[in-house]
Design an enzyme around this catalytic site. Structure first.
Site, PDB file in Angstrom:
ATOM      1  N   PHE A 234       0.965  -1.220  -0.016  1.00 10.29           N
ATOM      2  CA  PHE A 234       0.021   0.133   0.102  1.00 10.29           C
ATOM      3  C   PHE A 234       1.117   1.079  -0.207  1.00 10.29           C
ATOM      4  O   PHE A 234       1.015   2.069   0.805  1.00 10.29           O
ATOM      5  CB  PHE A 234      -0.850   0.077   1.197  1.00 10.29           C
ATOM      6  CG  PHE A 234      -1.814  -1.127   1.497  1.00 10.29           C
ATOM      7  CD1 PHE A 234      -2.934  -1.473   0.741  1.00 10.29           C
ATOM      8  CD2 PHE A 234      -1.267  -2.345   2.430  1.00 10.29           C
ATOM      9  CE1 PHE A 234      -3.681  -2.776   1.006  1.00 10.29           C
ATOM     10  CE2 PHE A 234      -2.029  -3.395   2.556  1.00 10.29           C
ATOM     11  CZ  PHE A 234      -3.039  -3.498   1.886  1.00 10.29           C
ATOM     12  N   CYS A 345      -5.580   2.652   9.847  1.00  9.84           N
ATOM     13  CA  CYS A 345      -6.072   4.096  10.097  1.00  9.84           C
ATOM     14  C   CYS A 345      -7.543   4.075  10.316  1.00  9.84           C
ATOM     15  O   CYS A 345      -8.025   5.046  10.284  1.00  9.84           O
ATOM     16  CB  CYS A 345      -5.637   4.915   8.919  1.00  9.84           C
ATOM     17  SG  CYS A 345      -6.379   4.531   7.279  1.00  9.84           S
TER      18      CYS A 345
HETATM   19  N1  SAH Z   1       1.869   4.106   2.557  1.00 10.68           N
HETATM   20  C1  SAH Z   1       1.431   5.313   2.023  1.00 10.68           C
HETATM   21  C2  SAH Z   1      -0.261   5.478   2.036  1.00 10.68           C
HETATM   22  C3  SAH Z   1      -0.865   4.470   1.698  1.00 10.68           C
HETATM   23  S1  SAH Z   1      -2.616   4.792   1.469  1.00 10.68           S
HETATM   24  C4  SAH Z   1       2.268   6.448   2.594  1.00 10.68           C
HETATM   25  O1  SAH Z   1       3.307   6.538   3.381  1.00 10.68           O
HETATM   26  O2  SAH Z   1       2.059   7.613   1.884  1.00 10.68           O
HETATM   27  C5  SAH Z   1      -3.227   3.464   0.925  1.00 10.68           C
HETATM   28  C6  SAH Z   1      -2.784   2.925  -0.382  1.00 10.68           C
HETATM   29  O3  SAH Z   1      -3.391   1.747  -0.738  1.00 10.68           O
HETATM   30  C7  SAH Z   1      -3.512   3.850  -1.521  1.00 10.68           C
HETATM   31  O4  SAH Z   1      -2.525   4.359  -2.397  1.00 10.68           O
HETATM   32  C8  SAH Z   1      -4.449   2.897  -2.337  1.00 10.68           C
HETATM   33  O5  SAH Z   1      -4.216   3.149  -3.715  1.00 10.68           O
HETATM   34  C9  SAH Z   1      -3.807   1.471  -2.021  1.00 10.68           C
HETATM   35  N2  SAH Z   1      -4.662   0.354  -2.109  1.00 10.68           N
HETATM   36  C10 SAH Z   1      -5.942   0.362  -1.647  1.00 10.68           C
HETATM   37  N3  SAH Z   1      -6.248  -1.036  -1.570  1.00 10.68           N
HETATM   38  C11 SAH Z   1      -5.324  -1.794  -2.253  1.00 10.68           C
HETATM   39  C12 SAH Z   1      -5.010  -3.205  -2.451  1.00 10.68           C
HETATM   40  N4  SAH Z   1      -6.015  -4.258  -2.014  1.00 10.68           N
HETATM   41  N5  SAH Z   1      -3.824  -3.561  -2.610  1.00 10.68           N
HETATM   42  C13 SAH Z   1      -2.612  -2.672  -3.153  1.00 10.68           C
HETATM   43  N6  SAH Z   1      -2.960  -1.433  -2.809  1.00 10.68           N
HETATM   44  C14 SAH Z   1      -4.083  -0.829  -2.481  1.00 10.68           C
END
Ligand code: SAH
Length: 401
Positions: A234, A345
């Protein structure tokens, strides 16, 4: 002035300065308040309790903003509140390329107002009727106090729907921010060096352009990444990976379903970690981690920073299963002695419940897991004691044997 009376026995949260009045706690409303109007709150016995902003369509019918009978909720009040919130961030982000949250809604006594500073630009979210109807006063106060280059509105958060508000986006004041702005979130937190620069997209990016709440945690996680093979699940624009690379990670794998997020991450790696070997994986963490497990792939550090899984009480069980699933998979991919940095979160998942979920994953993975650090949202996202809902981000840094 419109006013309302609470049902008998519903005064306690107000006495304890909790800032929400739910529709079910109200026995009578007088004076036909319009959305966003200031309203006086009285107990069942008629005593004056507080003053707040009315929202007719929301379950949270009033957001309380003062418990002082002498304090009008006028533009001077709004300006003073913003000034106090800014003063509370002194020393966190003073450089010209710093980024940090300046106003955090109820946690700063300003229900519905989010203000994030990205270098010379401000991004604003007006999430309640009370704030949406005061957009001009908010803009004037911010322009006066901070003299930014531009103020951009990104009121596209889901909470607006619950307030009966449409998403709203656009320039409020000054110049339009560029597509990509180079910044260093929370520059003064101390990383033992200059923090990596990051590109943020204020107009099209997620949230207000960046996940500011994780800035301090990226520094903590990076401390375990020297020489490591890091899996950043993510990843969004790669915040954790950039800090890991700066700390000397041997290899970073970034994973996200969003192609736009990965494009930004790629640009960030080129900007701040050009020599660190990196792999960008466009895919669903739930699937790809299973694939890695089947292939016998392992890592020394795994970061799990998923989006909010629980948006309502009814979703908590399903969210818990989701968290357990990815934590179990991550533990199975870690070499003995490896580090899991796992976050949630979802405000509705308490730190206690989150720990229980990670415990369940450890038992099922047959791994011995130690918590080495407990993490929370950064200092620019304070938790107000009278408003426990302001605590939403929690993380566990675990050693997995
Ligand atoms: N770690 C990042 C923030 C993550 S926000 C930072 O430090 O800035 C969550 C992210 O998860 C988003 O970019 C979204 O596109 C992604 N996401 C949501 N569901 C997902 C999934 N099932 N597999 C992979 N990515 C996913």
């Amino acid at each position: 002035m419109p006013s309302l009376t609470l049902r008998p026995g519903r005064e306690r949260p107000l006495h304890q300065r909790h800032p929400w009045v739910f529709s079910g706690a109200i026995s009578a409303v007088r004076g036909s308040p319009a959305d966003g109007d200031v309203i006086e709150i009285h107990g069942a016995n008629g005593e004056w309790l507080a003053r707040g902003f009315y929202s007719g369509a929301s379950q949270i019918r009033v957001r309380v903003a003062t418990w002082d009978a002498e304090q009008p909720l006028d533009t001077a009040w709004l300006r003073a509140g913003i000034e106090r919130a800014i003063a509370g961030r002194a020393g966190l982000a003073d450089g010209p390329d710093a980024a940090c949250r300046l106003v955090f809604s109820e946690a700063d006594g300003l229900p519905g107002l989010i203000v994030d500073r990205y270098g010379p630009f401000l991004v604003v979210q007006l999430l309640t009727q009370g704030m949406a109807t005061r957009a001009e006063a908010v803009t004037t106060a911010l322009a006066d106090l901070l003299a930014p280059q531009g103020i951009y509105e990104r009121s596209d958060a889901e909470v607006r729907t619950k307030e009966g508000l449409q998403p709203q986006e656009g320039l409020l004041w000054g110049e339009l921010p560029p597509e990509r702005l180079e910044l260093r979130p929370l520059t003064l937190l101390g990383t033992g060096g200059t923090p990596p620069s990051m590109l943020v997209n204020l107009r099209g990016g997620q949230k207000t352009g960046h996940y500011l709440d994780q800035a301090a945690n990226r520094v903590r996680v990076a401390a375990y990444c020297r020489g490591a093979d890091v899996l950043d699940c993510f990843s969004y624009s790669g915040g954790f990976s950039l800090y890991a690379a700066q700390a000397g990670a041997a290899h970073v794998t970034l994973m996200d379903t969003s192609a736009e997020a990965l494009a930004l991450a790629q640009a960030n790696l080129a900007l701040s970690a050009p020599t660190t070997p990196a792999e960008l994986v466009a895919g669903d963490v739930f699937h790809v981690l299973r694939q890695y497990r089947a292939e016998g792939r392992t890592f020394q550090v795994v970061i799990l920073d998923p989006p909010k899984f629980a948006h309502s009480q009814a979703q908590i069980d399903r969210a818990a299963r989701g968290y357990k699933d990815i934590n179990l998979l991550a533990m199975q991919l870690l070499r003995p002695g490896g580090v899991l940095a796992t976050f949630s979160c979802s405000g509705l998942v308490s730190p206690d419940l989150f720990q229980k979920i990670v415990f369940g994953a450890a038992v099922d993975a047959h791994r011995d897991v130690q918590i080495v650090e407990r993490l929370s949202q950064g200092p620019d996202h304070p938790v107000r004691l009278t408003f426990p809902e302001s605590e939403y981000l929690k993380g566990l840094l675990c050693r997995v044997w």
